[in-house]
Design an enzyme around this catalytic site. Sequence first.
Site, PDB file in Angstrom:
ATOM      1  N   LYS A  81       0.859  -1.198   0.000  1.00 46.18           N
ATOM      2  CA  LYS A  81       0.000   0.000   0.000  1.00 46.18           C
ATOM      3  C   LYS A  81       0.893   1.246   0.000  1.00 46.18           C
ATOM      4  O   LYS A  81       2.097   1.159   0.250  1.00 46.18           O
ATOM      5  CB  LYS A  81      -0.917   0.022   1.228  1.00 46.18           C
ATOM      6  CG  LYS A  81      -1.747  -1.218   1.416  1.00 46.18           C
ATOM      7  CD  LYS A  81      -2.919  -1.340   0.444  1.00 46.18           C
ATOM      8  CE  LYS A  81      -3.704  -2.589   0.795  1.00 46.18           C
ATOM      9  NZ  LYS A  81      -4.813  -2.910  -0.060  1.00 46.18           N
TER      10      LYS A  81
HETATM   11  C1  PLP Z   1      -5.834  -3.895   0.796  1.00 46.24           C
HETATM   12  C2  PLP Z   1      -7.274  -3.569   0.890  1.00 46.24           C
HETATM   13  C3  PLP Z   1      -8.055  -3.945   1.997  1.00 46.24           C
HETATM   14  C4  PLP Z   1      -7.584  -4.909   3.053  1.00 46.24           C
HETATM   15  O1  PLP Z   1      -6.422  -4.636   3.681  1.00 46.24           O
HETATM   16  P1  PLP Z   1      -5.613  -5.801   4.460  1.00 46.24           P
HETATM   17  O2  PLP Z   1      -4.657  -5.043   5.302  1.00 46.24           O
HETATM   18  O3  PLP Z   1      -4.969  -6.638   3.427  1.00 46.24           O
HETATM   19  O4  PLP Z   1      -6.600  -6.551   5.274  1.00 46.24           O
HETATM   20  C5  PLP Z   1      -9.355  -3.508   2.077  1.00 46.24           C
HETATM   21  N1  PLP Z   1      -9.888  -2.756   1.111  1.00 46.24           N
HETATM   22  C6  PLP Z   1      -9.196  -2.405   0.009  1.00 46.24           C
HETATM   23  C7  PLP Z   1      -9.860  -1.561  -1.024  1.00 46.24           C
HETATM   24  C8  PLP Z   1      -7.873  -2.802  -0.141  1.00 46.24           C
HETATM   25  O5  PLP Z   1      -7.194  -2.444  -1.240  1.00 46.24           O
END
Ligand code: PLP
Length: 372
Positions: free
Chosen positions: A187
């Site tokens: 991210k």
């Molecule tokens: C990555 C993501 C999540 C979940 O995040 P995690 O930390 O992997 O649980 C939720 N919503 C969106 C849109 C994402 O891109």
Amino acid sequence: MVDLKGQYEPIKEQVNRTIQEVIDTTAFINGPEVHGFQKDLEDYLNVKHVIPCANGTDALQIAMMGLGLKPGDEVITADFTFAATVEVIALLQLTPVLVDVDPVDFNIDIEAVKKAITPKTKAIVPVHLFGQVANMDALLELAEEHNLFVIEDNAQAIGADYKHKDGSTSKTGTIGHVGSTSFFPSKNLGCYGDGGAIFTNDDALAHTIRGIVNHGMYERYHHDVVGVNSRLDSIQAAVLRAKLPHLDNYNARRRAAALKYTEHLEDHPKVITPNIVSGDPNAHVFHQYTLRLQGVDRDALVKHLNANDIPCGVYYPIPLHKQKAYADARYNEEDFSITNQLVKEVISLPMHSELDNEQIEYIVTKILEFID
Ligand SMILES: *Cc1c(COP(=O)(O)O)cnc(C)c1O
């Protein structure tokens, strides 16, 4: 798709030192780094409360638990997103109501939301997809009119700005009643494992959520509500604390890489490059750089790029309303014409803060030689 090693190199000494400090003090759980990161992020986002937790999926779930949503309540969200969003709605036995998205910014379609509101609707969950903020003023207006909560899934857009109609700006994730994010390594602000956080300006909601993340405890060994165990560990908090001061720079570099891609690709008749809808460049932090292809064999292009050592992704290949876990007889195909089209057209190119012009030019050359 990402270059986590390249991003680590320039901050290596600081990151290593701060991880070592956590180990030396053995404050692995709820140590000072967790509290310090919480405060730093509250300042950065200009939000009253950040509640760190274990991951972005938990963050969404806990936000919904905190709002007191009950089985049978309807929650409207986008059909074109990562499954986590709809997964937690279903898990809490709320009723997911998937709606179509806008073909220009890929975000939840306001008219579709309007049509989906019923007396049972309790919340709307916009996802700031690929790093671009959804139309929050319109959603907040609808929410106010129908007495609904707005829960922002900000996992892909941390650091983005939203300019309100009145000219003021807010960071994404702090605009609705509650927001969530993920610190998954890839991210825009990623740690070296799993992590997440919940944001709110509502003191009472923040208090409720702080108990929920800690087994429903508000006083030690008094369990007032059913909670969960969801913590950001101290080592991850230390990494995030070292990286947060670089977030604006990381996002600026992503944006510069996106502009470069667009410069090379925007005039091609078979390619639709991403739009920055609001006209404010900070409204998009390019978690993904996603093209729409028209009259191109997308899957063959993916193979061609992979054969040339270029990773690429298809986010997302199947609309949520067609996934076995979330299909529902209530849905009509004609209500999902945009998602159904996007899943066939989209391709996401490598996008990260270390991408240089030479790499971009190589990628673009390989795309153009295939589609021309
Ligand atoms: C990555 C993501 C999540 C979940 O995040 P995690 O930390 O992997 O649980 C939720 N919503 C969106 C849109 C994402 O891109």
